[in-house]
Design a protein around this motif. Structure first.
Motif, PDB file in Angstrom:
ATOM      1  N   TYR A   1      48.398  95.331  56.635  1.00 21.81           N
ATOM      2  CA  TYR A   1      47.557  94.731  55.595  1.00 21.81           C
ATOM      3  C   TYR A   1      46.211  95.445  55.516  1.00 21.81           C
ATOM      4  CZ  TYR A   1      50.970  90.944  55.555  1.00 21.81           C
ATOM      5  OH  TYR A   1      52.127  90.213  55.453  1.00 21.81           O
ATOM      6  N   PHE A   2      45.702  95.882  56.684  1.00 17.11           N
ATOM      7  CA  PHE A   2      44.438  96.606  56.680  1.00 17.11           C
ATOM      8  C   PHE A   2      44.586  97.973  56.018  1.00 17.11           C
ATOM      9  CE2 PHE A   2      43.896  93.608  60.209  1.00 17.11           C
ATOM     10  CZ  PHE A   2      42.805  92.921  59.702  1.00 17.11           C
ATOM     11  N   ALA A   3      45.764  98.584  56.148  1.00 20.92           N
ATOM     12  CA  ALA A   3      46.017  99.846  55.448  1.00 20.92           C
ATOM     13  C   ALA A   3      45.977  99.625  53.937  1.00 20.92           C
ATOM     14  CB  ALA A   3      47.358 100.436  55.881  1.00 20.92           C
ATOM     15  N   TYR A   4      46.465  98.476  53.468  1.00 21.66           N
ATOM     16  CA  TYR A   4      46.404  98.165  52.040  1.00 21.66           C
ATOM     17  C   TYR A   4      44.954  98.021  51.576  1.00 21.66           C
ATOM     18  CZ  TYR A   4      51.305  96.837  52.896  1.00 21.66           C
ATOM     19  OH  TYR A   4      52.628  96.812  53.268  1.00 21.66           O
ATOM     20  N   VAL A   5      44.158  97.337  52.385  1.00 21.49           N
ATOM     21  CA  VAL A   5      42.737  97.170  52.053  1.00 21.49           C
ATOM     22  C   VAL A   5      42.054  98.531  52.049  1.00 21.49           C
ATOM     23  CG1 VAL A   5      40.544  96.191  52.852  1.00 21.49           C
ATOM     24  CG2 VAL A   5      42.630  94.800  52.893  1.00 21.49           C
ATOM     25  N   GLU A   6      42.372  99.361  53.024  1.00 19.25           N
ATOM     26  CA  GLU A   6      41.760 100.696  53.109  1.00 19.25           C
ATOM     27  C   GLU A   6      42.146 101.554  51.915  1.00 19.25           C
ATOM     28  OE1 GLU A   6      39.213 103.466  54.233  1.00 19.25           O
ATOM     29  OE2 GLU A   6      39.394 101.475  55.141  1.00 19.25           O
ATOM     30  N   ALA A   7      43.391 101.454  51.455  1.00 23.10           N
ATOM     31  CA  ALA A   7      43.810 102.210  50.276  1.00 23.10           C
ATOM     32  C   ALA A   7      43.001 101.789  49.053  1.00 23.10           C
ATOM     33  CB  ALA A   7      45.309 102.007  50.025  1.00 23.10           C
ATOM     34  N   ALA A   8      42.779 100.497  48.897  1.00 24.42           N
ATOM     35  CA  ALA A   8      41.971 100.011  47.770  1.00 24.42           C
ATOM     36  C   ALA A   8      40.520 100.469  47.920  1.00 24.42           C
ATOM     37  CB  ALA A   8      42.044  98.488  47.688  1.00 24.42           C
ATOM     38  N   ARG A   9      39.997 100.382  49.144  1.00 19.41           N
ATOM     39  CA  ARG A   9      38.606 100.783  49.362  1.00 19.41           C
ATOM     40  C   ARG A   9      38.423 102.273  49.077  1.00 19.41           C
ATOM     41  NH1 ARG A   9      36.363  98.536  54.537  1.00 19.41           N
ATOM     42  NH2 ARG A   9      37.873  99.930  55.470  1.00 19.41           N
ATOM     43  N   ALA A  10      39.389 103.101  49.483  1.00 21.91           N
ATOM     44  CA  ALA A  10      39.308 104.542  49.223  1.00 21.91           C
ATOM     45  C   ALA A  10      39.312 104.818  47.720  1.00 21.91           C
ATOM     46  CB  ALA A  10      40.449 105.274  49.915  1.00 21.91           C
TER      47      ALA A  10
END
Length: 144
Positions: free
Chosen positions: A26-35
């Motif tokens: 889930y944190f990878a999903y958040v990181e993808a959005a943040r990037a």
């Protein structure tokens, strides 16, 4: 407040043996959005390094509400919490598109360091301009 939003589909390699997204993904999903968001304002890590800064995540809070499963389409939303300090506090929400179920919500906090170790208290120059432009966008200022 405006939300930055992106969507993604859960891939097979992101689920555990029970077919549920493994919690750290889930944190990878958040990181993808943040990037994706930071790219819009020229604040990706490479650009920060060129300006002489790093922005480590120092705090994460997450509340899991429901499981996401293989092939679910997820909507990841980010909000920027206003701060007087030289830091970035992003709120996030992950919802399943099919039924709008809240999957997870939380917050990340990043501080800004100059030369890799000197904590920044007050923003100046191009970094300040870019972060202020991003803040204005979240406030709904369409000119930002």
């Amino acid at each position: 407040m405006r939300w930055f939003e992106t969507t993604l589909r859960v891939r097979f390699n992101e689920v555990d043996p029970w077919g549920v997204v493994w919690y750290a993904n889930y944190f990878a999903y958040v990181e993808a959005a943040r990037a994706e968001l930071l790219d819009r304002f020229r604040l990706l890590p490479g650009e920060l390094r060129r300006l002489g800064f790093t922005a480590p995540v120092i705090r994460v809070r997450a509340d899991y509400k429901a499981p996401a499963r293989f092939h679910d389409r997820l909507r990841v939303r980010l909000g920027l919490r206003p701060s007087e300090a030289a830091k970035l506090v992003f709120r996030f929400r992950i919802d399943r598109e099919a039924d709008a179920a809240r999957i997870m919500e939380g917050e990340t906090e990043q501080v800004l360091l100059r030369d890799g170790s000197i904590l920044v208290y007050k923003l100046k120059g191009p970094l300040k301009e870019r972060i202020e432009a991003m803040s204005r966008w979240f406030e709904g200022d369409v000119t930002a």
